[in-house]
Design an enzyme around this catalytic site. Structure first.
Site, PDB file in Angstrom:
ATOM      1  CG  HIS A  33      -3.130  -0.016   4.207  1.00  0.00           C
ATOM      2  ND1 HIS A  33      -3.443  -1.311   4.539  1.00  0.00           N
ATOM      3  CD2 HIS A  33      -2.612  -0.060   2.960  1.00  0.00           C
ATOM      4  CE1 HIS A  33      -3.123  -2.102   3.529  1.00  0.00           C
ATOM      5  NE2 HIS A  33      -2.630  -1.375   2.551  1.00  0.00           N
ATOM      6  CG  ASP A  72       0.767   1.594   8.751  1.00  0.00           C
ATOM      7  OD1 ASP A  72       1.889   1.244   8.362  1.00  0.00           O
ATOM      8  OD2 ASP A  72      -0.275   1.455   8.085  1.00  0.00           O
ATOM      9  CD  GLN A 116       3.325   3.493   1.008  1.00  0.00           C
ATOM     10  OE1 GLN A 116       4.300   3.434   0.258  1.00  0.00           O
ATOM     11  NE2 GLN A 116       2.418   2.536   1.041  1.00  0.00           N
ATOM     12  CE  LYS A 125       3.431  -1.325   1.711  1.00  0.00           C
ATOM     13  NZ  LYS A 125       2.711  -1.540   0.458  1.00  0.00           N
ATOM     14  CB  CYS A 135      -5.772  -1.456   1.355  1.00  0.00           C
ATOM     15  SG  CYS A 135      -5.438  -2.970   0.478  1.00  0.00           S
TER      16      CYS A 135
HETATM   17  C1  LIG Z   1       0.204   2.533   4.886  1.00  0.00           C
HETATM   18  C2  LIG Z   1       0.283   1.040   4.780  1.00  0.00           C
HETATM   19  N1  LIG Z   1       0.099   0.299   5.870  1.00  0.00           N
HETATM   20  C3  LIG Z   1       0.167  -1.041   5.853  1.00  0.00           C
HETATM   21  C4  LIG Z   1       0.407  -1.710   4.679  1.00  0.00           C
HETATM   22  C5  LIG Z   1       0.483  -3.192   4.699  1.00  0.00           C
HETATM   23  O1  LIG Z   1       1.823  -3.596   4.650  1.00  0.00           O
HETATM   24  P1  LIG Z   1       2.200  -5.116   4.399  1.00  0.00           P
HETATM   25  O2  LIG Z   1       2.102  -5.322   2.924  1.00  0.00           O
HETATM   26  O3  LIG Z   1       3.597  -5.243   4.902  1.00  0.00           O
HETATM   27  O4  LIG Z   1       1.257  -5.931   5.173  1.00  0.00           O
HETATM   28  C6  LIG Z   1       0.586  -0.997   3.509  1.00  0.00           C
HETATM   29  C7  LIG Z   1       0.780  -1.706   2.225  1.00  0.00           C
HETATM   30  O5  LIG Z   1       0.293  -1.285   1.193  1.00  0.00           O
HETATM   31  C8  LIG Z   1       0.532   0.413   3.564  1.00  0.00           C
HETATM   32  O6  LIG Z   1       0.709   1.158   2.459  1.00  0.00           O
END
Ligand SMILES: Cc1ncc(COP(=O)(O)O)c(C=O)c1O
Length: 414
Positions: A129, A207, A210, A233, A372
């Site tokens: 992302h 990260d 998800q 999420k 993204c």
């Molecule tokens: C894999 C991943 N990382 C990071 C993010 C960003 O998260 P946040 O919305 O809490 O900034 C997302 C959000 O879509 C995501 O799917």
């Protein structure tokens, strides 16, 4: 993946917790298939936050009066819930942030800017992302470190045979990877990457934005150094997320944001920093939102993450089978046993935005775009995809409605 022996979810009972799922769109029951972007919120979280704002709200940490103590208890209680949720050793290692994005930026700025330089290598993957891509690219550029990626194969899985060549290109100092890809649903081999990162003397940044909503996340089992997650999420409110980091690393880092709360003492000559985790929590935090984050964790934990994972696995298997019936749909990503409840696809001859628009008329909410993940879209050779994503409240009938909707899309535009 242990997906068969879990107690089945009582999905109809769960659905009754989510007010939005009772609504009609265009006279049809809504089929909300966009939980990877953000989830719906159960009454338990909404009611608890309302009660918190009505009877327990004041600024935290500073007050000696009863209401402020109650608010602090709620806020710090949520920190303990996050700690337990990710199996961290101490609440000192759990920092509340605005989002997973901010959590990763914290590490990139506070660790990366001080520890990277020419000759060092920052490693990300082709399916990150932007939140776990852009901060590292930026910090690598600022420090003179090189920025390398682990490529994926045609099935959307990481090509780990590239690691030796990457290791030979310089001193690997950071490996940053998502546990579950938000675009393809791929479950990535983070344990293996953590071990490799440590062999190189690098830190491993995970990260889990998800992954945390859908499966048990255990920072000790993953063997990582930092892990980011997000409340919105996993059925919690937006505006709050968390960073877990190893205490010794967090201790060694300078603060990311500066201001109130994060100091021990301030004088004209010199300012010193507060202890962990407060060193990284400048200003008034998202108090009620952090509290709601904790309530969402309780809600999911009571249902059981293993059961949620097994439910999603059944859904994704069903969805891949149903979508395979449509010869005009091309699905991206790995087979069902290697992915979470996320399916990205292309409808032959129809732009994803048009697909999503027509599905909306059918009451089916999906996301269209690059999600993204523009480097991943470039690898797939598309500008955008349509993405359906599932959660604990999703039922197979909603996937049937997606498939019926796609047949209409093709008939109208294909
Ligand atoms: C894999 C991943 N990382 C990071 C993010 C960003 O998260 P946040 O919305 O809490 O900034 C997302 C959000 O879509 C995501 O799917």
């Amino acid at each position: 993946m242990a997906v068969t022996a879990q107690p089945k979810l009582d999905v109809q009972r769960i659905r009754a917790d989510f007010p939005y799922l009772e609504e009609l769109v265009n006279g049809k029951p809504v089929a909300f298939l966009d939980s990877a972007a953000s989830t719906q919120k159960p009454r338990q979280v909404l009611d608890a936050m309302r009660e918190f704002y009505e009877h327990r709200y004041a600024n935290v940490h500073r007050g000696v009066y009863r209401l402020a103590e109650r608010a602090t208890e709620g806020y710090e209680g949520a920190r303990e819930k996050v700690r337990s949720f990710v199996n961290a050793g101490s609440t000192r290692e759990v920092i509340f942030t605005r989002s997973a994005t901010e959590a990763i930026n914290l590490v990139a700025y506070a660790w990366g800017l001080e520890n990277l330089g020419p000759g060092d290598v920052v490693v990300i993957t082709e399916l990150e992302h932007h939140s776990n891509f852009v901060p590292w690219q930026f910090v690598a550029n600022r420090t003179g470190a090189s920025f390398r990626h682990i490529p994926i194969d045609d099935a959307g899985e990481l090509q780990l045979d590239s690691l030796d060549e990457i290791a030979a290109s310089g001193r690997v100092k950071v490996v940053a990877n998502n546990l579950v890809s938000n675009s393809l649903g791929t479950i990535n081999p983070v344990e293996r990457l953590s071990a490799w990162a440590h062999e190189q003397g690098a830190i491993m940044v995970v990260d889990a934005a998800q992954a945390a909503p859908h499966r048990t996340v255990d920072v000790q089992a993953l063997g990582c150094d930092f892990l980011a997650l997000s409340s919105h999420k996993l059925c919690g409110p937006s505006g709050v997320g968390a960073l877990w980091g190893k205490a010794e690393l967090l201790e060694s880092m300078s603060p990311f944001n500066l201001g109130g709360e994060m100091i021990r003492s301030v004088a004209l000559e010199r300012t010193s920093w507060n202890e962990l985790p407060y060193k990284f929590e400048a200003g008034t935090p998202a108090i009620a939102e952090a509290y709601g984050f904790g309530v969402a964790i309780d809600y999911l934990s009571e249902i059981g993450l293993d059961s949620i994972e097994a439910h999603e696995h059944e859904l994704v298997e069903y969805a891949l089978g149903r979508l395979a019936e449509l010869d005009f749909v091309r699905v991206f990503g790995p087979p069902a046993d290697r992915r979470a409840g996320i399916v990205s696809f292309d409808v032959d001859g129809v732009h994803p935005h048009d697909v999503a628009q027509i599905l909306d008329w059918e009451g089916v909410a999906v996301r269209a775009g690059h999600h993204c993940t523009q480097p991943l879209m470039a690898r797939l050779g598309v500008a955008a995809t349509t993405r359906a994503s599932f959660y604990l409240y999703t039922i197979p009938e909603e996937i049937d409605r997606l498939v019926d909707g796609l047949v209409k899309v093709k008939a109208q535009l294909g």
